[in-house]
Scaffold this active site. Structure first.
Site, PDB file in Angstrom:
ATOM      1  N   HIS A 172      -8.351  46.222  28.990  1.00 26.02           N
ATOM      2  CA  HIS A 172      -7.401  45.222  29.461  1.00 26.02           C
ATOM      3  C   HIS A 172      -7.281  45.312  30.977  1.00 26.02           C
ATOM      4  CE1 HIS A 172      -4.213  42.287  28.983  1.00 26.02           C
ATOM      5  NE2 HIS A 172      -3.453  42.982  29.810  1.00 26.02           N
ATOM      6  N   ASP A 230     -10.502  44.482  24.170  1.00 25.62           N
ATOM      7  CA  ASP A 230      -9.197  44.494  24.846  1.00 25.62           C
ATOM      8  C   ASP A 230      -8.115  44.975  23.882  1.00 25.62           C
ATOM      9  OD1 ASP A 230      -6.714  43.799  26.094  1.00 25.62           O
ATOM     10  OD2 ASP A 230      -7.728  42.250  27.255  1.00 25.62           O
ATOM     11  N   SER A 282      -3.531  38.092  31.881  1.00 30.60           N
ATOM     12  CA  SER A 282      -2.646  38.570  30.818  1.00 30.60           C
ATOM     13  C   SER A 282      -1.508  37.572  30.560  1.00 30.60           C
ATOM     14  CB  SER A 282      -2.137  39.964  31.183  1.00 30.60           C
ATOM     15  OG  SER A 282      -1.602  40.625  30.060  1.00 30.60           O
TER      16      SER A 282
END
Length: 418
Positions: A368, A339, A211
């Site tokens: 995610h 995502d 991320s």
């Protein structure tokens, strides 16, 4: 290797002097009496249709990853029915492996501090030349997060040395100056890599980022370019294009994530609020302490701390999508098409395809930081972990990466006429 290599096999006719034939196997002969024809049939394996696999390094790294990429991506039933359900399930119900960590606080050049978590006992157990992998968690993440722990345990089981890089304030890392971290700031990353490299000069260094940690990692790779001391890296769930990610973050169910992350940022800030009490300029400390969105937090604090004119200016100039062209080491990027936080439309497909060092794998589902699929689903390691280690171990072995030089391809026929 050019894509043309995937077509019809070349037939190469050449005089004897152009070939290096072992004198042990072939007696000396007059070259004028020899006609040599080598027919090479190269069959490049294809990943399963459920996966998108692309990038300039596709032919370079596809073969060593085929054990996993040849199989269909099969998400766990029910959990992966919805991308939000999968994201939330992974965050709250994935198991957290227990392992003892030894914390080291690194003082940075600007008198700040970050926390490095090493596996306790590894210094005495592992040789100095053992490869080292640095783990970079996502926004507000740290060494206690389940996806970090699973990767840590897997790498360690392969005999690797692992260290988790907890950014300022994250994972209970100390905050000693009125500055946190950001998607744009690479100073701490440079110092951590330099510290680890100096401690283990005989070891190859690698890094894995998730991320926001992935965004920071890829930006670092791009800025370091040819001078990068890492031997390889992996980016997972990278938002890549922060303006696009910000736009989607404020829509529909994503607002739930936005509020949750903003709340986590506020908690970190409030622990160290006294450091910011006398700050002047454009800081909006009351707004930061009660921010209802990540954007509001970044507008009141982050963009001011790092010298950006506005929060949009900060997002635009902090996106790792602009760094792909400059990446000069092997980089595996793994994304999920669904995502909700790192939108697939933000993936820099063309730049990844044009960079001979980059490989992109996109799964149809995964949410995610979810990827609730594979043999360890639903509560075990993400589907991505074995793929990541296959990639890193291949780099560490230093084996030939071009298909034409790999003995595993098969299909090579030699016809000698004397």
């Amino acid at each position: 290797m050019a894509r043309a290599c995937l077509g019809s096999p070349p037939i190469i006719s050449s005089s004897f002097q152009h070939f290096r034939l072992s004198t042990a196997k072939f007696p000396a002969v007059n070259a004028s009496h020899v006609s040599t024809t080598i027919t090479t049939t190269t069959t490049m394996p294809h990943p399963h249709p459920s996966l998108e696999v692309a990038g300039g390094a596709r032919e370079r790294f596809l073969l060593p990853l085929m054990t996993i990429l040849s199989k269909p991506y099969t998400p766990f039933p029910l959990v992966a029915y919805n991308r939000h359900l999968e994201t939330i399930f992974a965050a709250f119900f994935r198991s957290i492996p227990q392992i003892r960590l030894r914390r080291e606080c690194l003082r940075t050049a600007d008198d700040g501090a970050v926390a490095l978590d090493w596996v306790a006992g590894d210094d005495g157990r592992l040789p100095l030349e053992t490869p080292v992998v640095i783990l970079l968690p996502g926004l507000t993440g740290g060494s206690d997060d389940s996806y970090v722990r699973h990767m840590l345990v897997r790498a360690r089981s392969k005999g690797w040395r692992v260290v988790v890089f907890n950014s300022r304030g994250c994972g209970d890392s100390p905050v000693t100056t009125p500055q946190f971290y950001s998607a744009s700031f690479l100073g701490d990353m440079r110092e951590v890599v330099a510290k680890v490299a100096a401690r283990y000069p005989k070891a190859n260094l690698y890094a894995i980022g998730w991320s926001l940690g992935a965004n920071i990692l890829v930006r670092y790779l791009g800025e370091e370019s040819n001078a990068c001391p890492l031997s390889g890296a992996v980016s997972l769930c990278n938002p890549f294009n922060l303006p696009i990610a910000d736009e989607d973050f404020r829509k529909g169910f994503n607002i739930v994530y936005d509020k949750a992350l903003a709340n986590a940022l506020c908690k970190i800030f409030k622990k160290h609020a006294l450091l910011f009490e006398d700050m002047v300029g454009e800081y909006n400390i009351p707004s930061v302490a009660n921010a209802k969105s990540v954007r509001e937090f970044d507008e009141g604090l982050t963009r001011v701390s790092f010298g950006f004119k506005s929060v949009d200016d900060y997002y635009y100039n902090s996106s790792s999508s602009d760094s792909i062209k400059q990446v000069q080491i092997p980089l595996l990027c793994i994304q999920a098409a669904n995502d909700p936080i790192a939108p697939s439309r933000g993936i820099p497909h063309e730049d990844i395809k044009e960079n001979p060092n980059c490989l992109l794998v996109v799964t149809p589902k995964g949410g995610h930081l979810g990827w609730v699929a594979g043999s360890e689903a639903p509560r075990g390691a993400p589907w991505t972990d074995p793929l990541v280690m296959d990639f890193l171990e291949h780099l560490e072995r230093g084996e030939p990466t071009a298909p034409a030089s790999s003995s595993n391809l098969g299909g090579i026929q030699q016809h000698l006429e004397v």
